[in-house]
Scaffold this active site. Structure first.
Site, PDB file in Angstrom:
ATOM      1  CG  ASP A  56       3.026  -9.225  -6.214  1.00 43.28           C
ATOM      2  OD1 ASP A  56       3.302  -8.470  -5.251  1.00 43.28           O
ATOM      3  OD2 ASP A  56       3.886  -9.707  -6.956  1.00 43.28           O
ATOM      4  CG  LEU A 103      -1.778  -1.307   1.319  1.00 40.91           C
ATOM      5  CD1 LEU A 103      -2.670  -1.263   2.547  1.00 40.91           C
ATOM      6  CD2 LEU A 103      -2.614  -1.530   0.066  1.00 40.91           C
ATOM      7  NE  ARG A 104       4.311   0.838  -4.057  1.00 38.05           N
ATOM      8  CZ  ARG A 104       5.091  -0.201  -4.340  1.00 38.05           C
ATOM      9  NH1 ARG A 104       5.781  -0.791  -3.393  1.00 38.05           N
ATOM     10  NH2 ARG A 104       5.203  -0.642  -5.563  1.00 38.05           N
ATOM     11  CG  HIS A 127       5.592   1.333  -9.225  1.00 43.85           C
ATOM     12  ND1 HIS A 127       6.493   1.522  -8.205  1.00 43.85           N
ATOM     13  CD2 HIS A 127       5.662   0.028  -9.550  1.00 43.85           C
ATOM     14  CE1 HIS A 127       7.087   0.361  -7.930  1.00 43.85           C
ATOM     15  NE2 HIS A 127       6.597  -0.567  -8.731  1.00 43.85           N
ATOM     16  CG  HIS A 132       8.301 -13.096  -1.178  1.00 41.45           C
ATOM     17  ND1 HIS A 132       7.418 -12.768  -2.185  1.00 41.45           N
ATOM     18  CD2 HIS A 132       7.779 -12.605  -0.039  1.00 41.45           C
ATOM     19  CE1 HIS A 132       6.406 -12.102  -1.673  1.00 41.45           C
ATOM     20  NE2 HIS A 132       6.596 -11.981  -0.371  1.00 41.45           N
TER      21      HIS A 132
END
Lengths: 425, 328
Positions: free
Chosen positions: A306, A64-65, A310, A180
Site C-alpha cells: 500500500d 506511483l503518483r 508523499h 476497498h
C-alpha cells in the site's frame, strides 16, 4: 546475459520448492534448476550461499503518483525503489490524475515503466468513469489494454445498484474486481480508528463497522453476480472474520493486508504522529492480531505495501489535514520477514504471501521452474540494518518505521533476467 | 528523539501548554495557585505587572473566537507583554503559504509565544514540534482535542467555590463528542482526583470509549445531576441538528437543557458553569444562566488570571545552570 545463481536456498512456493540449489538464466527465462544445461556458460555468476533466492515480489497496491502528482514521486523513482526492495511486479491503482479509465492511460503507465526498466507495472482500471461511482468505465477496453482488474480505489460506490451492475459487467469481462470496503457515510470525515485513541485526541473517528458493513454488502453482491473479487487492505478483525466465513461457504473471494497493519495499532499515533495517518486507519491490537491470524489461516492471501509516497509538506500538517499513507515499498519484505521471526509464518509461507499468492490473484506467473520468466529476488536473511531516510530510494520519506531495525535485506533483483538491483547499484 | 511529553522542558517545567493530559496534579495546582496571586492585579488602579516586559506574544487564531482571544490579549497586556493579533480568515487559510512557513516568518520577527487556535485536532502539537527552542506555544483550542486554559480556569473557579477536589461530584452535560473543552476538563478533573465524574448526553453526543477517560455515562439528565456539586453545561452547536445527531433543539432542551427544575436534584449549593458562548433555551434556560448558582461570568474574569499564570510560568522560566548539558 546468461546468469548463474549458485548455492542459494531456492524458495519457489508456486512449484513447492525449498532447497539449496543453483538457478541458471538465459534470455530472460529460467533454463535450469540444479545442474546447468550442457554447454551453458554464464556471463555472470552470483554467489548466493547463505542467501534466499525466490521469485520477484508481487505488490498488489502501490501508488506511483504518475501521472498527476509527479512532485511526490514518479514511475521511475518508485520502480527504482521497488527494485531495491526485491519487488518486480507492481499493481497500480486507478486513482491517478487523470483517472486510469481509458486505454491511453494504461499505455502511458506501461510505457513510462518500461522506459525506466526497473519493474513491471500493471494497472487496475477504473470500475466507474472518473471513479465517480455512476457510469461504468469501459472495462472491455481496459482489459484489452492490459488491466489485470478493475477497482474504484478509495472512492466509494454509494449506489448499490451501480455496484451490482459494475460487478455483473466485470464478471462478463472475466475481470476481477478489487474492493476497498468502506461505507462512505460511516467513514465520513474520519481520520483515525474510532476508539480509545480517537476519543482521547479528539480525532474524528472511522469505526470498524465502516469496513465490515461494506464487506457485508459486497459479499452479497459477489454471491449474486458471480464476479471474482478481491478485498484490498483489510483493517479489521471483524471484516476478516466475515471473509473467512464467505470463503468457507465457497465464495471465490481473496483478500490482502498492508504490511503496516500487521505491526502498528492506533496506539502508535501517540500525540498526533501524522506518519501513522493511513487509510483505512490503524485499529486496535485485537484487530491487528485478528489480521495476523487471518493471514496465518490463509483467509488473507497476500501482503501488500500500500505504497503511498508523499512530499514532506503532505505530512507537515495537523493530523486530520495531513495526507494518509506510508512510503512502504522498502519495508514490505523486511516487515514480512519479521512475521517469520515472530513465528506467525514459515519462511516459505511468508514468501508465498509476497509472490505466488498475489500473482495468482492478478493472473500472473510467479515461479522459477524451467521456462518461466526470470523475475528473481535474492536476499540475505541474516543481515541486520536500520531504516533511515538517507537510505530510502523512494522519493517519499514518509514512514513510521524510520529507526526500526530489520533483519533480512535484498542483495539482487532480476527483472526478466536483467539485473535491476545488485551490488553495483 | 521525540520527547515523550512535548510540553515540558528538560527540567520538567512547563514550556508549552498543549493539553492537560500528562500534567501532574502538582503542576495543575501550581498554576491555580499562581492564578490566585494574579486575581488582585485586575482590581488594582494600575492593572499591570512587569513580568513579561519586552516579550512579544502572538495570537494566531485560525478560528473565530471572542472571549478566548480577548482574555488572552488582556492577560498578556497585564503582564506588560507586546501583543500581536493575527486573524487568519479561515476561508482563505494557508493557500500558498503553509502553516509552518508562516510560523518561520513570525519567528524571524523575534516573537516569544504563539497562542494558537485551529480547527484541526493536533495543530498546537504540530506547531510546538517545529518552533525554535526559545518559543512557547499555548493551545487556545485545537479541533475537538483540547482547550487546556479553559479547563484550568474552570478548575480555578471550582476550587474557589468548593475548596477540595477529592470529594466532588461533577456532571458535564451536552455535546461531549465535539467538545475540546470537555476533553480537557475530563483530564483535569481526573488528575485532580475528584470522586465522581459524569458525562450526561444522548448516545449520539458521547464518543465511543469515553469511559476509558475515567467518566461515568448517563443518558438520563436527572440521574446524571443527582447530588452533583458542579454542573458543567457544554455549548450545543446549531449545526448538530444536521447529520442526524439530534431531532430538534426543542427535544434537546426538553431532555438535556438545564432548567431550575432539573437542577433540583443536584446539591443545594451546586454551581452551574458554561464555557460560553451560551445558547439560551437550547442547552440552558435563562433563569439558570442568570441565576444565583451560575458562575458563568466569573469564569470569564477568572480566565484572565489563569492565562496570566500560564503565560508567566511558561515565559518566565528562569534559566537553569545546565553544566554543559545539551538540548535533549
Amino acid at each position: 546475459m546468461k546468469i548463474s545463481i549458485l548455492g542459494g536456498r531456492l524458495i519457489d512456493p508456486a512449484n513447492d520448492i525449498d532447497r539449496i540449489t543453483d538457478l541458471h538464466i538465459a534470455a530472460g527465462k529460467v533454463v535450469a534448476v540444479g545442474a546447468p544445461p550442457v554447454g551453458f556458460e554464464a556471463g555472470q555468476t552470483i554467489d548466493a550461499k547463505g542467501q534466499v533466492v525466490c521469485p520477484g515480489l508481487v505488490d498488489l497496491r502501490a501508488s506511483l503518483r504518475e501521472p498527476g502528482q509527479e512532485y511526490k514521486a514518479t514511475i521511475a523513482s518508485e520502480t527504482a525503489a521497488a527494485a531495491r526492495a526485491g519487488i518486480t511486479t507492481l499493481v497500480c491503482p486507478p486513482d491517478t490524475d487523470p483517472v486510469t479509465d481509458t486505454p491511453a492511460l494504461v499505455d502511458l503507465i506501461r510505457h513510462r515503466s518500461s522506459q525506466a526498466g526497473f519493474a513491471r507495472v500493471l494497472s487496475l482500471g477504473a470500475l466507474t468513469q472518473n471513479l465517480d461511482g455512476q457510469q461504468l468505465a469501459e472495462m472491455g477496453a481496459l482489459k484489452a489494454a492490459g488491466c489485470v482488474g478493475v477497482s474504484n480505489a478509495h472512492r466509494p460506490v454509494n449506489s448499490t445498484q451501480v455496484m451490482r451492475r459494475a460487478m455483473e459487467y466485470a464478471a462478463s469481462q472475466d475481470l476481477p474486481v478489487f474492493l476497498h470496503a468502506e461505507d462512505a457515510s460511516l467513514a465520513n470525515g474520519g481520520c483515525a480508528h474510532e476508539g480509545a485513541v480517537s476519543v482521547r485526541l479528539g480525532l474524528p473517528g472511522i469505526p470498524d463497522i465502516a469496513e465490515s458493513i461494506a464487506v457485508a454488502r459486497e459479499l452479497q453482491l459477489i454471491e449474486q453476480t458471480g464476479v471474482r473479487a478481491h478485498f484490498c487492505q483489510l483493517s479489521s478483525e471483524r471484516a476478516a472474520r466475515m471473509i473467512a466465513r464467505a470463503q468457507h461457504d465457497g465464495l471465490p473471494v481473496t483478500a490482502d493486508v498492508a504490511a503496516h497493519q500487521l505491526f502498528l495499532t492506533e496506539m502508535d499515533i501517540g500525540f498526533f504522529d501524522s506518519q501513522c495517518h493511513v487509510r483505512p486507519p490503524l485499529r486496535t491490537q485485537r484487530d491487528r492480531d485478528g489480521l495476523r491470524a487471518a493471514l496465518a489461516r490463509g483467509t488473507i492471501n497476500a501482503i501488500c505495501s500500500d505504497h503511498q509516497p508523499h512530499d514532506t509538506d503532505a505530512k507537515l500538517a495537523p493530523f486530520p489535514s495531513s495526507e494518509p499513507g506510508i512510503s512502504a515499498l522498502e519495508t514490505l519484505l523486511p516487515l514480512t520477514l519479521r512475521l517469520v521471526d515472530e513465528d506467525l509464518l514459515s519462511l516459505p509461507e511468508a514468501i508465498a504471501c509476497l509472490t505466488s499468492k498475489p500473482a495468482r490473484i492478478i493472473g500472473q506467473p510467479s515461479g522459477l521452474a524451467v521456462g518461466e520468466r526470470a523475475d528473481v529476488c535474492i536476499f540475505d536473511p541474516g543481515h541486520y540494518w536500520e531504516l533511515s531516510a538517507e537510505t530510502l530510494v523512494s522519493q517519499g520519506h514518509n514512514t513510521p518505521f524510520l529507526g526500526w531495525e530489520f533483519k533480512g535485506r535484498v542483495t539482487h533483483t532480476l527483472l526478466a533476467g536483467h539485473m535491476v538491483f545488485g551490488p553495483k547499484h | 528523539m521525540k520527547r515523550a511529553n512535548l510540553q515540558l522542558d528538560e527540567h520538567g517545567r512547563l514550556r508549552h501548554l498543549l493539553t492537560i493530559e500528562g500534567l501532574k496534579r502538582q503542576q495543575i495546582i501550581a498554576i491555580l495557585d499562581a492564578a490566585e496571586s494574579f486575581i488582585s492585579v485586575g482590581d488594582q488602579q494600575v492593572r499591570k505587572v512587569p513580568l513579561l516586559r519586552g516579550k512579544t506574544v502572538v495570537n494566531l487564531f485560525f478560528e473565530a473566537s471572542t472571549r478566548t482571544l480577548t482574555t488572552f490579549e488582556l492577560a498578556a497586556k497585564r503582564l506588560s507583554a507586546d501583543v500581536l493579533k493575527i486573524n487568519i480568515n479561515t476561508s482563505a487559510t494557508v493557500k500558498g503559504e503553509s502553516l509552518l512557513d508562516m510560523l518561520r516568518n513570525l519567528e524571524a520577527m523575534q516573537c516569544d509565544m504563539f497562542i494558537v487556535r485551529h480547527g484541526d485536532s493536533g495543530a498546537a502539537h504540530l506547531i510546538a514540534q517545529h518552533v525554535a527552542p526559545h518559543i512557547s506555544v499555548l493551545n487556545a483550542g485545537d479541533g475537538r482535542h483540547a482547550h487546556p486554559t479553559q479547563a484550568l480556569l474552570d478548575m480555578f473557579t471550582i476550587r474557589r467555590h468548593k475548596g477540595e477536589f477529592a470529594p466532588l461530584t461533577v456532571a458535564i452535560v451536552g455535546d461531549v463528542m465535539h467538545s475540546r473543552v470537555a476533553r480537557s476538563q475530563i483530564h483535569a478533573l481526573t488528575t485532580l482526583g475528584i470522586s465522581d465524574l459524569r458525562v450526561v448526553a444522548p448516545k449520539t453526543l458521547i464518543p465511543t470509549q469515553v469511559e476509558n477517560l475515567g467518566v461515568h455515562i448517563y443518558h438520563d439528565m436527572k440521574e446524571g445531576l443527582r447530588n452533583a456539586d458542579v454542573v458543567i453545561m457544554l455549548r450545543l452547536q446549531k449545526e448538530r441538528m444536521q447529520g442526524a445527531l439530534l431531532p430538534s433543539e426543542q427535544e434537546y432542551f426538553q431532555d438535556y437543557g438545564l432548567t431550575e427544575e432539573k437542577l433540583q436534584v443536584a446539591k443545594d449549593d451546586a454551581i452551574v458553569m458554561h464555557p460560553g458562548p451560551i445558547n439560551r433555551g437550547v442547552e440552558i434556560d435563562s433563569e439558570v444562566a442568570d441565576g444565583p448558582r451560575s458562575v458563568i461570568l466569573e469564569q470569564v474574569s477568572n480566565g484572565i488570571a489563569v492565562r496570566m499564570a500560564v503565560m508567566s510560568m511558561v515565559l518566565g522560566r528562569a534559566p537553569i545552570e545546565t553544566g554543559g548539558e545539551g538540548e535533549a
